[in-house]
Structure formats: structure tokens, C-alpha cells
Design an enzyme around this catalytic site. Sequence first.
Site, short mmCIF file in Angstrom:
data_model
loop_
_atom_site.label_atom_id
_atom_site.label_comp_id
_atom_site.label_asym_id
_atom_site.label_seq_id
_atom_site.Cartn_x
_atom_site.Cartn_y
_atom_site.Cartn_z
N SER A 12 0.82 -1.21 0.00
CA SER A 12 0.00 0.00 0.00
C SER A 12 0.86 1.27 0.00
O SER A 12 0.57 2.22 -0.73
CB SER A 12 -0.95 0.00 1.21
N TRP A 13 1.93 1.30 0.80
CA TRP A 13 2.75 2.52 0.87
C TRP A 13 3.54 2.69 -0.42
O TRP A 13 3.68 3.81 -0.93
CB TRP A 13 3.65 2.47 2.09
N ARG A 33 7.35 -7.83 -7.49
CA ARG A 33 7.80 -9.23 -7.53
C ARG A 33 6.86 -10.13 -8.30
O ARG A 33 7.29 -11.01 -9.06
CB ARG A 33 7.97 -9.75 -6.10
N GLY A 137 6.52 9.45 8.44
CA GLY A 137 5.20 10.07 8.58
C GLY A 137 5.18 11.35 9.36
O GLY A 137 6.22 12.00 9.49
N LYS A 192 7.50 3.39 17.38
CA LYS A 192 6.08 3.77 17.39
C LYS A 192 5.17 2.61 17.03
O LYS A 192 4.03 2.53 17.50
CB LYS A 192 5.85 4.97 16.47
N ASP A 245 4.02 10.79 14.13
CA ASP A 245 3.97 9.44 13.55
C ASP A 245 3.48 8.43 14.58
O ASP A 245 2.74 7.50 14.25
CB ASP A 245 5.36 9.06 13.05
N SER A 255 -4.27 1.76 10.97
CA SER A 255 -3.02 1.26 11.54
C SER A 255 -3.03 -0.26 11.69
O SER A 255 -3.80 -0.82 12.47
CB SER A 255 -2.77 1.89 12.91
#
Length: 329
Positions: A12-13, A33, A137, A192, A245, A255
Site C-alpha cells: 500500500s505505501w 515481484r 510520517g 512507534k 507518527d 493502523s
Amino acid sequence: MEANITVIGSGSWATGIVKLLCRNTEKIAWYIREPEIIDHIQKHNHNPKYLSSVDFRLDKLILTNDINHAVSMSDILIFVIPSAFLKSSMENFTTDISGKTICSAIKGIVPEENRIVSEFFHYNYSIPFDNMVILTGPTHAEEIAMEKLTYLTVASKVESRAKIVAGMLDNYYLKTIISDDIFGIEYAAVLKNIYAIATGISHGLGYGDNFLAVLLSNSVTEMKRFIQAIYKNSRRINDSAYLGDLLVTAYSRYSRNRMFGNMIGKGTSVRYALMEMIMVAEGYYSSDCINAINKQLKVKIPIAEGVYNILYKNASPAREIEKITRILK
């Protein structure tokens, strides 16, 4: 060179970063990949597994499942592979990248070596620390997909290098902040995720927002203490790259680390929770690595230690969180 920049990863990122780059960059090499994902993007203009609402400009993309070909096409590489799989993903890597700009958008630590990503590239691939750029972030890829206002920190020891990468990403909904604290920001991104798991466990156990606010306030103090012990700097822990973040990872419905912790707090076993996760909860691997590093540092990090005991020592989530409640201020 055939591309302005290369992105390695297809989660996703990575998908969100490619979306950002398409606005300001002419050619992007994208290593994916799985050939079937490449075929789908070429036919339907979107990633079938992540952020499928994002349509791409195919004329700007060079898609390949050959990692050596991908990195040979540009001098700026953005790695967006989960840290737990970074080393194995580069097993067939043969290209010399020592002179390239290496950007890490990986918010984790390499488990086999207990090294943050910049150290991994420095010691394994002879990348000077001056060539490293860290992207952090507070960001969630889902909000990038929806073009909601987001602030991204771009950190490098060389300001001009950070500004080049920032210029490729900055737009009307993505604002960039420049920093030089590459080590502190990387460790903050690792820690975090652990504190987000603690938040999720607490929420799953039935603790409310009042307690979570105190838990996170203490987590910030714990984070500052650990980072200062490992790398002294005049950083402001309340800046968005650190505190921001942490907050977005601990509180956001997007999250994955909070979600993972919430499942454990509600009674799901750690093993089953890992199997149920669609995306990788980096905090699981980070917890073990930070525990190993702290055996040498001996910093007081009781919240992180409590999470480690739950994840790796089969400790009762209810009992560990109850222990934490006694030491919070």
C-alpha cells in the site's frame, strides 16, 4: 538511465508513493515481484491488492519483476519492502548501488541483523550514510490515495539530497518537511509500531481513551529516552516525525499495528493474529529486535518490554497491561 526514480515494493505505501511520484516525475521504474500484479496494472491501471482506487498513468511507469533491472534504471531508489523481508528480497541482488541515493520508506528494523535500514544498506551494500534518505510520517497510504492533506518528513544528512527527493513528492495535498536526523527518525519509526501494538492491546482489553492518552504520553518519554541513548541529538521529540507518527499509528483505523494489538487484546493468539493480518505488522518484528538491542543499552522502556513479553514470552496481555498501569505518570 531510463527512469528518474525507482520504487522497490508493491504494497500500500509503495503504491501510494508511486501515485505521488506520477504528479512530478516523467518516468518511474517500479519493481513488483509478482508478474500477475504487473499484468493487472498494465490491463486495468491499478494495483489489484492495495489502494485499488488509485489509477496510474501507464505512460509514466516502467514495470518489471527483475530487481536488478529496476535499480539499474535510475540513480534514486526508494525501498518500500517490509523490513522483515528486505534481506530475502535482495538475495539475487547483484547490482552495485554504492553511488546511488537510497531512500527508505520502510518503518521497521531488519530482524536478522537488528539494524535499522540505513545501517543495513551501509554495512551490506557500502552505501555512505550521506547517500541515505529516510521517508517517514505521519502518513497512511489510504489517505494519500484519497488526497487528504498529509505531511511527510524527508531526512538526510545532506540537505540538498533531501530536497531533491522532496521535490519529486511535494504537491497540493502532500507537504514535505526536511530533517537531518536519519537515525533518530528511523528508530522512532521502529518504536512507534511497538507502542501502537500496546495501544491496540489496551483497547482490545477494554481500556478507554483516558488511559490511552496517558499510555501514549509515557510512550513518547520512553521513545525519547531510548533514542537519545542510542544516538544523541538535539531533536525535538514533539515534532511530527516522532510524536506525530506515533499518534497516527496508535490512533488511526488504518493502523495495522494497532489492529494487530487489538486482536491480541480481545483474546486472539499472537500466532493466529499474525496469520489473520493481510499486511505486515512491523511492530511484531521490531519488538524482538529492540529487546535484543536494549540488552546492551539497558534503557528503561517498560511499555516496550511489556509488549515483548506478550508477543514472545506468552505473557498474559491483561496482566502485562495492568503492570504498565502501575508505573505510568
